[in-house]
Scaffold this motif. Structure first.
Motif, mmCIF file in Angstrom:
data_model
loop_
_atom_site.group_PDB
_atom_site.id
_atom_site.type_symbol
_atom_site.label_atom_id
_atom_site.label_comp_id
_atom_site.label_asym_id
_atom_site.label_seq_id
_atom_site.Cartn_x
_atom_site.Cartn_y
_atom_site.Cartn_z
ATOM 1 N N VAL A 232 0.862 -1.186 0.000
ATOM 2 C CA VAL A 232 0.000 0.000 0.000
ATOM 3 C C VAL A 232 0.891 1.227 0.000
ATOM 4 N N ALA A 233 0.617 2.166 -0.895
ATOM 5 C CA ALA A 233 1.357 3.428 -0.952
ATOM 6 C C ALA A 233 0.471 4.538 -0.411
ATOM 7 N N ALA A 234 0.984 5.299 0.544
ATOM 8 C CA ALA A 234 0.220 6.406 1.126
ATOM 9 C C ALA A 234 1.191 7.481 1.581
ATOM 10 N N PHE A 235 0.779 8.722 1.514
ATOM 11 C CA PHE A 235 1.619 9.802 2.037
ATOM 12 C C PHE A 235 0.771 11.041 2.268
ATOM 13 N N THR A 236 1.293 11.908 3.108
ATOM 14 C CA THR A 236 0.693 13.214 3.338
ATOM 15 C C THR A 236 1.767 14.269 3.127
ATOM 16 N N THR A 237 1.345 15.497 2.870
ATOM 17 C CA THR A 237 2.297 16.570 2.568
ATOM 18 C C THR A 237 2.063 17.770 3.474
ATOM 19 N N THR A 238 3.127 18.504 3.706
ATOM 20 C CA THR A 238 3.063 19.788 4.401
ATOM 21 C C THR A 238 3.953 20.778 3.662
ATOM 22 N N VAL A 239 3.411 21.928 3.340
ATOM 23 C CA VAL A 239 4.206 23.004 2.751
ATOM 24 C C VAL A 239 4.769 23.813 3.914
ATOM 25 N N LEU A 240 6.069 23.645 4.156
ATOM 26 C CA LEU A 240 6.693 24.297 5.309
ATOM 27 C C LEU A 240 6.911 25.784 5.062
ATOM 28 N N SER A 241 7.250 26.115 3.854
ATOM 29 C CA SER A 241 7.400 27.497 3.410
ATOM 30 C C SER A 241 7.262 27.470 1.898
ATOM 31 N N PRO A 242 7.036 28.608 1.261
ATOM 32 C CA PRO A 242 6.857 28.583 -0.196
ATOM 33 C C PRO A 242 7.993 27.830 -0.899
ATOM 34 N N GLY A 243 7.622 26.764 -1.594
ATOM 35 C CA GLY A 243 8.606 25.962 -2.329
ATOM 36 C C GLY A 243 9.223 24.822 -1.546
ATOM 37 N N LEU A 244 9.058 24.804 -0.217
ATOM 38 C CA LEU A 244 9.639 23.756 0.627
ATOM 39 C C LEU A 244 8.520 22.831 1.109
ATOM 40 N N VAL A 245 8.607 21.553 0.731
ATOM 41 C CA VAL A 245 7.540 20.604 1.016
ATOM 42 C C VAL A 245 8.099 19.434 1.808
ATOM 43 N N SER A 246 7.333 18.983 2.790
ATOM 44 C CA SER A 246 7.666 17.776 3.546
ATOM 45 C C SER A 246 6.646 16.701 3.212
ATOM 46 N N VAL A 247 7.137 15.480 2.950
ATOM 47 C CA VAL A 247 6.278 14.332 2.681
ATOM 48 C C VAL A 247 6.495 13.300 3.783
ATOM 49 N N PHE A 320 2.102 23.890 10.856
ATOM 50 C CA PHE A 320 2.781 22.634 10.539
ATOM 51 C C PHE A 320 3.584 22.146 11.742
ATOM 52 N N GLY A 321 2.990 22.334 12.907
ATOM 53 C CA GLY A 321 3.633 21.833 14.112
ATOM 54 C C GLY A 321 3.810 20.327 14.067
ATOM 55 N N ASN A 656 -0.883 19.016 10.277
ATOM 56 C CA ASN A 656 -0.894 18.205 9.064
ATOM 57 C C ASN A 656 -0.249 16.859 9.378
ATOM 58 N N PRO A 657 -0.889 15.750 9.026
ATOM 59 C CA PRO A 657 -0.313 14.431 9.335
ATOM 60 C C PRO A 657 1.068 14.199 8.736
ATOM 61 N N ALA A 658 1.468 15.017 7.786
ATOM 62 C CA ALA A 658 2.793 14.820 7.186
ATOM 63 C C ALA A 658 3.905 15.022 8.207
#
Length: 667
Positions: A232-247, A320-321, A656-658
């Motif tokens: 199973v493939a799953a992920f969530t994302t968080t945009v930490l700052s413009p252009g910077l993303v956490s998966v 995005f705590g 955000n769950p990411a």
């Protein structure tokens, strides 16, 4: 484990001095002779045969064993002009020679007598296939078998010799529940076994049987394989700052494979599986706007899964705590994980508070003491059966405290709780000062921590909570340590009452009652008190000895979860920067977690272990705090906080769950 077995050798007794192994096809008779000098010669012979290749190119190899012979001179005759003078020998015959007779002769120089024994090897009789095969199956070959949930495919080009005639190939595969048909695709060079509905997920032994119709010979090979559930493939994302993303790939499930994040801009990141532990990856884009992110997984059997999301990376998420879950294999490991969070750098703590981990009695007063001494609260097994300090806890003490003979480990409880041998080990072997606070009862221990000059030294403020249950005392710990301190910031002490006032009477020991009364009578600013009573039982116990209700602050809810929420609201309003959640039905993780929240200056809420969501009171407190909370801490593993509950908490906190991290230890 992989093993290959060949079938096709049998031994047949023929006379008093001769043993033959019969087969069905004529061949050259060959003699294998052993000669050995002995007063009483005795010829003994065993033979094992294997065949590689097929048809005219088949090669027979015989391993002879005459170690049971007795004689003075030894000769082995393989019957084709080849002899050997060793008791054990291996000989390969010319291609096509599939039937041979070997004779072993044992000769005694003393008695001048000779005995012989013969065996016949026939590699062509289908009835004698125990050791012989016409084609060697090599399941050890790299990539020979590809197994997924539903099928097993055998690459014939890798498991059979080059040039094997596939026209006569037939076979079955056995998954341990009976033979299944083998579908053979000679063009694709694949033999496929369909497992659907036949084999459950897990380990199975596959037996592949090859039958050469041209010669009637057979061979088999076994391999232990794993049949895995589809990944199973799953992920969530968080945009930490413009252009910077956490998966965060939490929620994915795959067995021993690789996960790949395609960021949609030509770059990728890989993760080693198994996944499901909240692995984080960050990526910086050179442009903003809508991005397509794909996460794909492939397990060790080649099964694949993928999922895709579109993310606008132009603007950071409002909150995005981070949510961190602490878990060890034991309560002692969880305590170490919490300590490592509180004191990430070596030798950075001022002291260590050590309590018994299997009984909560003496530990209830420990959270304010840990805050006052700037150290972690660690647990170790206690009681008469505890002969030594937990090894991982000992290592953590050495990590957080400098080895300078100047730092102290504070032990809560008498020698019945934590034996003298543990104290001696800390002092003599680890090299730390030791202060022990223990009374005849838990109530005396708590009062001693409050009054002893080496502990809290009679602070201005005290908190009263039940000592015959742990929940209210533990949620009181951060309040006493941070929000109910005196003007200098010194923590309040926790003293203990008994009884819930509903099904059992409430009381305070005479010494504790006198201490509470003295605190109530002390001068304090108008509208403020020096005594807080936490929980219904403690409130009733204090009320029973207080002439004026204005002399103490009562905080109580309808249950332990509601009381913890009311403590959080009283102490921090709706502005805590962090929030802790612990098991409200067991004490160890709540105790060590409460010490971290005290150091963080934040409240501790309680949850029902294994529930699908948090309690109504806990939910309301989290919702009220979501604008200020940047870090949430869960104390306990997945049995306490299943992923569904963790997700529920993150939604309540607006996280955000990411941004989900697990601090796990294997002990």
């Amino acid at each position: 484990m992989k093993s290959v077995k060949h079938k096709g050798l049998a031994l047949v007794a023929v006379s008093s001095s001769m043993v033959g192994l019969g087969v069905g096809m004529a061949g050259t008779a060959s003699a294998l002779a052993w000669s050995s000098t002995n007063a009483g010669p005795n010829a003994a012979l065993k033979a094992q045969a294997t065949v590689s290749g097929s048809g005219a190119s088949a090669v027979l190899t015989v391993n002879s064993d005459a170690t049971g012979s007795k004689g003075d001179s030894n000769i082995t005759d393989f019957g084709d002009g080849t002899t050997a003078s060793t008791l054990q020998a291996t000989h390969a015959y010319a291609p096509g020679a599939l039937k041979e007779t070997l004779t072993e002769t044992s000769h005694s120089d003393v008695s001048a007598t000779t005995t012989t024994k013969q065996v016949a090897v026939d590699a062509t009789d289908p009835a004698n296939i125990k050791y012989t095969s016409s084609v060697l199956i090599d399941l050890n070959a790299a990539g020979a078998v590809v197994t997924s949930h539903g099928t097993s495919s055998f690459d014939l080009s890798k498991i059979l010799p080059a040039g094997t005639d596939l026209s006569g190939l037939a076979g079955t595969c056995d998954h341990g529940r009976g033979a299944l048909p083998l579908t053979i695709d000679t063009k694709a060079m694949l033999a496929t076994c369909n497992w659907t509905g036949a084999a459950a997920t897990g380990q199975h032994v596959v037996t592949l049987t090859y039958s050469d119709n041209a010669t009637g010979l057979k061979s088999t090979a076994d391999e232990a394989i794993g049949i895995a559930a589809p990944p199973v493939a799953a992920f969530t994302t968080t945009v930490l700052s413009p252009g910077l993303v956490s998966v965060n790939t939490r929620g994915s499930s795959v067995e021993n494979g690789i996960g790949t994040i395609d960021w949609g801009d030509g770059s990728t990141s890989q993760q080693t599986m198994p996944i499901g532990i909240g692995q984080l990856e960050e990526h910086t884009y050179t442009t903003t706007g809508l991005k397509t992110i794909t996460f794909s997984v492939v397990d060790k059997y080649g099964q694949q899964a993928s999922t895709t999301q579109q993310v606008d990376v132009s603007k950071a998420n409002a909150n995005f705590g981070q949510l961190t879950q602490f878990a060890g294999a034991t309560r002692y490991g969880t305590g170490v994980a919490v300590s490592q969070e509180a004191f990430p750098f070596a030798h950075s703590a001022g002291a260590v508070v050590l309590a018994r981990g299997d009984v909560y009695a003496d530990a209830l007063a420990g959270i304010p003491l840990a805050k006052a001494k700037n150290g972690p609260l660690l647990l170790t097994p206690g009681g008469a059966s505890a002969k030594s300090l937990d090894a991982n806890v000992a290592a953590e003490i050495k990590r957080v405290l400098p080895a300078d003979k100047k730092h102290t480990v504070y032990i809560l409880g008498g020698v019945e709780a934590i034996p003298q041998s543990i104290q001696d080990y800390i002092s003599n072997t680890l090299g730390y000062n030791v202060e022990r606070f223990g009374g005849a009862t838990r109530y005396d221990t708590a009062l001693g921590v409050a009054q002893n000059p080496q502990a809290l030294n009679n602070p201005k403020h005290i908190v009263v909570a039940r000592g015959d249950d742990f929940a209210d005392a533990l949620s009181s710990g951060p309040l006493a340590s941070d929000k109910f301190t005196d003007a200098s910031g010194a923590p309040a002490a926790i003293v203990l009452s008994t009884g819930n006032g509903v099904t059992e009477p409430v009381s305070l020991t005479p010494a504790t009652a006198a201490y509470v009364t003295a605190k109530e009578a002390a001068a304090h600013p108008a509208g403020q008190t020096d005594v807080a009573a936490i929980g219904g039982g403690a409130v009733k116990a204090v009320a029973a000895i207080s002439p004026n209700a204005a002399n103490y602050t009562p905080i109580a809810g309808v249950d332990r979860f509601d009381t913890a929420a009311k403590v959080a609201s009283f102490g921090w309003g709706t502005k805590p920067a962090a929030l802790g959640v612990a098991n409200g039905m067991n004490f160890p993780d709540s105790l060590t977690g409460g010490a971290l929240m005290a150091l963080q200056g934040s409240p501790l809420l309680l949850s029902v272990p294994g529930a699908t969501s948090v309690s109504e009171a806990t939910s309301a407190a989290m919702t009220a705090d979501k604008d200020s909370v940047k870090n949430t801490y869960l104390f306990g593993g997945d049995q306490v906080f299943p992923y569904a509950v963790a997700t529920d908490i993150m939604k309540l906190e607006g996280l955000n769950p990411a941004w989900y991290r697990e601090a796990q230890l294997p002990f």
